[in-house]
Design a protein around this motif. Structure first.
Motif, PDB file in Angstrom:
ATOM      1  N   ASP A  73     -18.905 -39.534  33.177  1.00 55.66           N
ATOM      2  CA  ASP A  73     -18.473 -39.729  31.967  1.00 55.66           C
ATOM      3  C   ASP A  73     -19.318 -41.162  31.677  1.00 55.66           C
ATOM      4  OD1 ASP A  73     -17.292 -40.939  29.858  1.00 55.66           O
ATOM      5  OD2 ASP A  73     -15.459 -39.936  30.392  1.00 55.66           O
ATOM      6  N   ASN A  74     -20.302 -40.990  30.812  1.00 54.87           N
ATOM      7  CA  ASN A  74     -20.920 -42.325  30.417  1.00 54.87           C
ATOM      8  C   ASN A  74     -20.058 -43.234  29.571  1.00 54.87           C
ATOM      9  OD1 ASN A  74     -23.263 -41.661  32.170  1.00 54.87           O
ATOM     10  ND2 ASN A  74     -24.429 -40.737  30.305  1.00 54.87           N
ATOM     11  N   ALA A  75     -19.302 -42.880  28.873  1.00 56.59           N
ATOM     12  CA  ALA A  75     -18.623 -43.775  28.149  1.00 56.59           C
ATOM     13  C   ALA A  75     -17.373 -44.892  28.862  1.00 56.59           C
ATOM     14  CB  ALA A  75     -17.655 -43.009  27.133  1.00 56.59           C
ATOM     15  N   LYS A  76     -17.159 -44.062  30.230  1.00 59.37           N
ATOM     16  CA  LYS A  76     -16.554 -44.883  30.935  1.00 59.37           C
ATOM     17  C   LYS A  76     -17.100 -45.272  32.248  1.00 59.37           C
ATOM     18  CE  LYS A  76     -12.288 -41.943  29.877  1.00 59.37           C
ATOM     19  NZ  LYS A  76     -11.411 -41.088  30.727  1.00 59.37           N
ATOM     20  N   ASN A  77     -18.501 -45.144  32.261  1.00 62.10           N
ATOM     21  CA  ASN A  77     -19.174 -45.753  33.231  1.00 62.10           C
ATOM     22  C   ASN A  77     -18.758 -45.204  34.568  1.00 62.10           C
ATOM     23  OD1 ASN A  77     -20.686 -47.473  31.501  1.00 62.10           O
ATOM     24  ND2 ASN A  77     -20.416 -49.192  32.398  1.00 62.10           N
ATOM     25  N   THR A  78     -18.445 -44.077  34.848  1.00 60.62           N
ATOM     26  CA  THR A  78     -17.852 -43.503  36.122  1.00 60.62           C
ATOM     27  C   THR A  78     -18.491 -42.327  36.255  1.00 60.62           C
ATOM     28  OG1 THR A  78     -15.689 -44.606  35.367  1.00 60.62           O
ATOM     29  CG2 THR A  78     -15.615 -42.854  36.869  1.00 60.62           C
ATOM     30  N   VAL A  79     -18.673 -41.895  37.525  1.00 58.76           N
ATOM     31  CA  VAL A  79     -19.222 -40.820  38.185  1.00 58.76           C
ATOM     32  C   VAL A  79     -18.116 -40.287  39.074  1.00 58.76           C
ATOM     33  CG1 VAL A  79     -20.437 -41.916  40.309  1.00 58.76           C
ATOM     34  CG2 VAL A  79     -21.061 -39.603  39.420  1.00 58.76           C
ATOM     35  N   TYR A  80     -17.937 -38.894  39.174  1.00 56.73           N
ATOM     36  CA  TYR A  80     -16.922 -38.342  39.841  1.00 56.73           C
ATOM     37  C   TYR A  80     -17.497 -37.159  40.985  1.00 56.73           C
ATOM     38  CZ  TYR A  80     -14.258 -39.954  35.863  1.00 56.73           C
ATOM     39  OH  TYR A  80     -13.590 -40.558  34.727  1.00 56.73           O
ATOM     40  N   LEU A  81     -16.731 -37.196  42.049  1.00 57.75           N
ATOM     41  CA  LEU A  81     -17.088 -36.042  42.880  1.00 57.75           C
ATOM     42  C   LEU A  81     -15.575 -35.322  43.220  1.00 57.75           C
ATOM     43  CD1 LEU A  81     -19.185 -34.862  44.723  1.00 57.75           C
ATOM     44  CD2 LEU A  81     -18.362 -36.113  46.763  1.00 57.75           C
ATOM     45  N   GLN A  82     -15.473 -34.203  42.677  1.00 56.98           N
ATOM     46  CA  GLN A  82     -14.556 -33.227  42.911  1.00 56.98           C
ATOM     47  C   GLN A  82     -14.852 -32.515  44.169  1.00 56.98           C
ATOM     48  OE1 GLN A  82     -11.322 -33.112  41.182  1.00 56.98           O
ATOM     49  NE2 GLN A  82     -11.042 -31.774  42.913  1.00 56.98           N
ATOM     50  N   MET A  83     -13.975 -32.696  45.151  1.00 59.36           N
ATOM     51  CA  MET A  83     -13.999 -31.816  46.523  1.00 59.36           C
ATOM     52  C   MET A  83     -12.931 -31.062  46.463  1.00 59.36           C
ATOM     53  SD  MET A  83     -15.256 -35.222  48.546  1.00 59.36           S
ATOM     54  CE  MET A  83     -13.501 -35.930  48.627  1.00 59.36           C
ATOM     55  N   ASN A  84     -13.218 -29.663  46.877  1.00 55.39           N
ATOM     56  CA  ASN A  84     -12.223 -28.684  46.925  1.00 55.39           C
ATOM     57  C   ASN A  84     -12.448 -28.171  48.367  1.00 55.39           C
ATOM     58  OD1 ASN A  84     -11.218 -29.098  44.357  1.00 55.39           O
ATOM     59  ND2 ASN A  84     -12.593 -27.493  43.526  1.00 55.39           N
ATOM     60  N   SER A  85     -11.655 -27.305  48.822  1.00 52.82           N
ATOM     61  CA  SER A  85     -11.755 -26.314  50.094  1.00 52.82           C
ATOM     62  C   SER A  85     -12.127 -27.417  50.993  1.00 52.82           C
ATOM     63  CB  SER A  85     -12.635 -25.029  49.879  1.00 52.82           C
ATOM     64  OG  SER A  85     -12.031 -24.259  48.837  1.00 52.82           O
ATOM     65  N   LEU A  86     -11.682 -28.485  51.250  1.00 56.93           N
ATOM     66  CA  LEU A  86     -12.239 -29.531  52.145  1.00 56.93           C
ATOM     67  C   LEU A  86     -12.036 -29.069  53.768  1.00 56.93           C
ATOM     68  CD1 LEU A  86     -10.928 -32.788  50.391  1.00 56.93           C
ATOM     69  CD2 LEU A  86     -13.300 -32.289  51.048  1.00 56.93           C
ATOM     70  N   LYS A  87     -12.900 -29.479  54.571  1.00 58.26           N
ATOM     71  CA  LYS A  87     -13.003 -28.981  55.974  1.00 58.26           C
ATOM     72  C   LYS A  87     -13.017 -30.080  56.715  1.00 58.26           C
ATOM     73  CE  LYS A  87     -16.056 -25.228  54.629  1.00 58.26           C
ATOM     74  NZ  LYS A  87     -17.318 -24.538  54.803  1.00 58.26           N
ATOM     75  N   PRO A  88     -12.426 -30.256  57.919  1.00 57.17           N
ATOM     76  CA  PRO A  88     -12.562 -31.322  58.885  1.00 57.17           C
ATOM     77  C   PRO A  88     -14.051 -31.824  58.999  1.00 57.17           C
ATOM     78  CG  PRO A  88     -11.186 -29.727  59.965  1.00 57.17           C
ATOM     79  CD  PRO A  88     -11.889 -29.025  58.544  1.00 57.17           C
ATOM     80  N   GLU A  89     -14.963 -31.183  58.881  1.00 62.71           N
ATOM     81  CA  GLU A  89     -16.328 -31.829  58.847  1.00 62.71           C
ATOM     82  C   GLU A  89     -16.704 -32.446  57.637  1.00 62.71           C
ATOM     83  OE1 GLU A  89     -15.275 -28.505  59.482  1.00 62.71           O
ATOM     84  OE2 GLU A  89     -16.891 -27.109  58.854  1.00 62.71           O
ATOM     85  N   ASP A  90     -15.851 -32.395  56.814  1.00 60.77           N
ATOM     86  CA  ASP A  90     -16.152 -33.402  55.599  1.00 60.77           C
ATOM     87  C   ASP A  90     -15.738 -34.685  55.581  1.00 60.77           C
ATOM     88  OD1 ASP A  90     -15.365 -30.522  53.541  1.00 60.77           O
ATOM     89  OD2 ASP A  90     -17.369 -31.342  53.960  1.00 60.77           O
ATOM     90  N   THR A  91     -14.775 -34.860  56.782  1.00 61.50           N
ATOM     91  CA  THR A  91     -14.597 -36.334  57.179  1.00 61.50           C
ATOM     92  C   THR A  91     -15.670 -37.466  57.285  1.00 61.50           C
ATOM     93  OG1 THR A  91     -12.511 -35.568  58.321  1.00 61.50           O
ATOM     94  CG2 THR A  91     -13.375 -37.717  58.777  1.00 61.50           C
ATOM     95  N   ALA A  92     -15.681 -38.407  56.464  1.00 64.82           N
ATOM     96  CA  ALA A  92     -16.874 -39.407  56.396  1.00 64.82           C
ATOM     97  C   ALA A  92     -16.335 -40.557  55.418  1.00 64.82           C
ATOM     98  CB  ALA A  92     -17.969 -38.672  55.958  1.00 64.82           C
TER      99      ALA A  92
END
Length: 124
Positions: A73-92
């Motif tokens: 959202d360039n108006a909010k100077n923000t980038v997002y990362l929506q993470m679904n179906s998370l797995k233990p190997e996504d730990t970081a």
């Protein structure tokens, strides 16, 4: 100069979701392509996702395709990362980064600015 601050990390069970946010300082945010990277314990930092300055182009690591979505959202100077179906190997630790370029890139050496990171832990 661009300063980046990530938030939204935490502890979640496998199969759950989290949304990371990265807020950028400065009025030039909209001219930067943005990326998310992560570093797991004992491993090198790796590419996760990237989005073009306009939001019109995205790229994902194979390991997260279909589960993660990057947006901005360039108006909010923000980038997002929506993470679904998370797995233990996504730990970081997840980092956002900014670079100026014609096209988005997975090469972290081309990114000029980095945030301090936010911890994501997925329990099994």
């Amino acid at each position: 100069q661009v300063q980046l601050v990530e938030s939204g990390g935490g502890l979640v069970q496998a199969g759950g979701s989290l949304r990371l946010s990265c807020v950028a300082s400065g009025r030039t945010f909209r001219s930067y392509n943005m990326g998310w990277f992560r570093q797991a314990p004992g491993k090198e930092r790796e590419f996760v996702a990237a989005i073009r300055w306009s939001g019109g182009s995205t790229d994902y690591a194979d390991s997260v395709k279909g589960r993660f979505t990057i947006s901005r959202d360039n108006a909010k100077n923000t980038v997002y990362l929506q993470m679904n179906s998370l797995k233990p190997e996504d730990t970081a630790i997840y980092y956002c980064a900014a670079h100026r370029g014609v096209v988005i890139t997975t090469n972290q050496r081309l990114y000029d600015y980095w945030g301090q990171g936010t911890q994501v832990t997925v329990s099994s």
